[in-house]
Write an enzyme that holds these catalytic residues in place. Structure first.
Site, short mmCIF file in Angstrom:
data_model
loop_
_atom_site.label_atom_id
_atom_site.label_comp_id
_atom_site.label_asym_id
_atom_site.label_seq_id
_atom_site.Cartn_x
_atom_site.Cartn_y
_atom_site.Cartn_z
N ARG A 49 0.85 -1.19 0.00
CA ARG A 49 0.00 0.00 0.00
C ARG A 49 0.88 1.23 0.00
O ARG A 49 2.09 1.13 0.10
CB ARG A 49 -0.99 0.00 1.19
N GLY A 50 0.21 2.40 -0.10
CA GLY A 50 0.96 3.65 -0.20
C GLY A 50 1.13 3.98 -1.67
O GLY A 50 1.48 3.10 -2.48
N ALA A 51 0.86 5.23 -2.05
CA ALA A 51 0.75 5.58 -3.47
C ALA A 51 1.97 5.18 -4.32
O ALA A 51 1.81 4.45 -5.31
CB ALA A 51 0.44 7.07 -3.60
N GLN A 197 -2.09 2.65 10.13
CA GLN A 197 -0.82 2.69 9.38
C GLN A 197 0.23 3.52 10.11
O GLN A 197 1.43 3.26 9.99
CB GLN A 197 -1.05 3.29 7.98
N ASP A 238 -2.12 10.70 -2.16
CA ASP A 238 -2.54 9.63 -3.08
C ASP A 238 -2.93 10.18 -4.45
O ASP A 238 -2.86 9.46 -5.45
CB ASP A 238 -3.70 8.85 -2.48
N ASN A 247 -5.51 12.31 0.49
CA ASN A 247 -4.61 11.48 1.29
C ASN A 247 -5.46 10.74 2.32
O ASN A 247 -6.69 10.90 2.37
CB ASN A 247 -3.53 12.35 1.96
N LYS A 248 -4.82 9.94 3.14
CA LYS A 248 -5.53 9.11 4.12
C LYS A 248 -6.56 9.89 4.90
O LYS A 248 -6.30 11.02 5.33
CB LYS A 248 -4.48 8.49 5.06
O1 MRU Z 1 -4.77 3.15 2.26
P1 MRU Z 1 -3.28 3.38 2.19
O2 MRU Z 1 -2.55 2.85 3.37
O3 MRU Z 1 -2.71 2.91 0.88
O4 MRU Z 1 -3.15 4.96 2.21
C1 MRU Z 1 -1.86 5.50 2.08
C2 MRU Z 1 -1.81 6.97 2.28
O5 MRU Z 1 -2.81 7.64 2.41
C3 MRU Z 1 -0.45 7.58 2.20
O6 MRU Z 1 -0.38 8.71 3.02
C4 MRU Z 1 -0.17 8.00 0.75
O7 MRU Z 1 -0.32 6.91 -0.11
C5 MRU Z 1 1.16 8.59 0.57
S1 MRU Z 1 2.42 7.37 0.54
C6 MRU Z 1 3.90 8.09 0.22
#
Ligand code: MRU
Length: 346
Positions: A49-51, A197, A238, A247-248
């Protein structure tokens, strides 16, 4: 300074290896992923996970599809690989990097003369996506480190670290670069309900690198900002549209709090996360399952008949953002995002 790489592609064994982030911080479990279907399941479950990491996973996934496809002629081969790419792309709709990573590899193979050439090109492009992301994270880190004082305390939300990228991180890349430059930076990690997270991943990777980190419940951020304990907020993204940062879920709340308390609110993200021709209202926000809200471990905390709302992301209007830290530099209000994409940053 260490930083974990959460994903790799083994050409010889035709296998993607990645750290199962759902098992952290209790167990460092490596998944050996040999099919696109398994990768899709891993992305849905947030094992990866994470963009930016999703961008790399999308690129590696298309390369894996190319390696596994048994079609002997280029036309049918490209049809199968494109179908797999579409499957990957649709797994998580909000993070723009997943679709971007799959497109990078699809574009690289679309004019290939035959199947062996397509496989070769897919592998080369997928590795390029990985290494470019690492370079972006280090550049973001170096630009962002300038924003921090010698003793800054930075609040962050979710995990925008090495685990969310190919390595180093975006928001946490800024922290790592500042520390590498000799600054004594410390981090307040918001736990990030519902999937934690921040508590599980940000705290894990920072403590592993001996970077000072303290975890708080999300509801504690306002009090901490009010007490003067936070010098800056830095988060990842994201998707960045022409008017907002996705973002989250919870990020928007921190941006409002930061503005009220006069604390700078920064977003750290590579240009691959930008989607400037779209407006926030056009973006599909991923809705996740009920269990993530109702259940912790084996216990249920919400009565059966009561519905829940579980969007994975929120949109922070750009007017609340003090600066966006990219690999090309820092862009400040008023955000000329089209100029940024052309590489004209300060
Ligand atoms: O649902 P997730 O854990 O994939 O969400 C991730 C986020 O919101 C992060 O802050 C975002 O992807 C930035 S990662 C460098």
């Amino acid at each position: 300074m260490n930083s974990t790489s959460p994903i790799s592609l083994d050409k010889k064994t035709r296998c993607i290896h990645y750290i199962d982030q759902t098992a952290l911080p209790n167990e460092e479990r490596i998944v050996e992923c040999r099919s696109v279907q398994r990768l899709v399941k891993g992305i849905q479950r947030l094992e990866i996970r994470g963009a930016p990491a999703l961008g790399v996973a999308g690129a590696f996934g298309v390369a894996l599809a190319a390696l596994q496809c048994r079609k002997k002629t280029i036309g049918p081969f490209l049809e199968v690989v494109s179908r797999d790419a579409e499957l990957l792309r649709s797994t998580r709709p909000t993070a723009v990097n997943l679709g971007w990573g799959t497109c990078r590899v699809l574009d690289a193979i679309k004019d290939a003369p035959d199947v062996p050439a397509a496989r070769e090109r897919a592998l080369i492009e997928a590795e390029k996506v990985f290494f470019e992301d690492t370079a972006c994270c280090h550049a973001i880190g170096d630009h962002g480190a300038r924003l921090l004082t010698d003793t800054s305390t930075v609040l962050t939300h979710c995990n925008a670290g090495a685990l969310a990228c190919s390595s180093w991180g975006t928001a946490l890349g800024v922290i790592r670069s500042a520390i590498k430059a000799g600054k004594h930076v410390s981090v307040i990690a918001c736990e990030t309900r519902p999937l934690l997270q921040g508590a599980r991943l940000t705290a894990w990777e920072l403590s592993r690198d001996d970077i000072p980190v303290k975890v708080i419940a999300d509801s504690m951020a306002a009090s901490l900002m009010c007490s003067g304990s936070i010098d800056a907020v830095i988060v990842g993204a994201d998707r960045i549209t022409g008017d907002a940062v996705f973002n989250k879920i919870g990020t928007y709340m921190h941006a409002i709090l930061a503005r009220y308390h006069g604390i700078p609110f920064y977003v750290a993200a590579p240009l691959s996360t930008f989607d400037v021709n779209r407006k926030a209202c056009e973006v599909v926000v991923e809705e996740r399952g009920r269990d993530e809200i109702t259940t912790i471990g084996n216990r249920t905390y919400v009565p059966h008949a009561v519905p829940v709302w579980n969007p994975a992301f929120d949109a922070t209007p750009l007017e609340l953002v003090s600066g966006i830290i990219t690999e090309n530099g820092i862009i400040r209000p008023p955000f000329a995002l089209t100029d940024l994409i052309r590489g004209r940053t300060k």
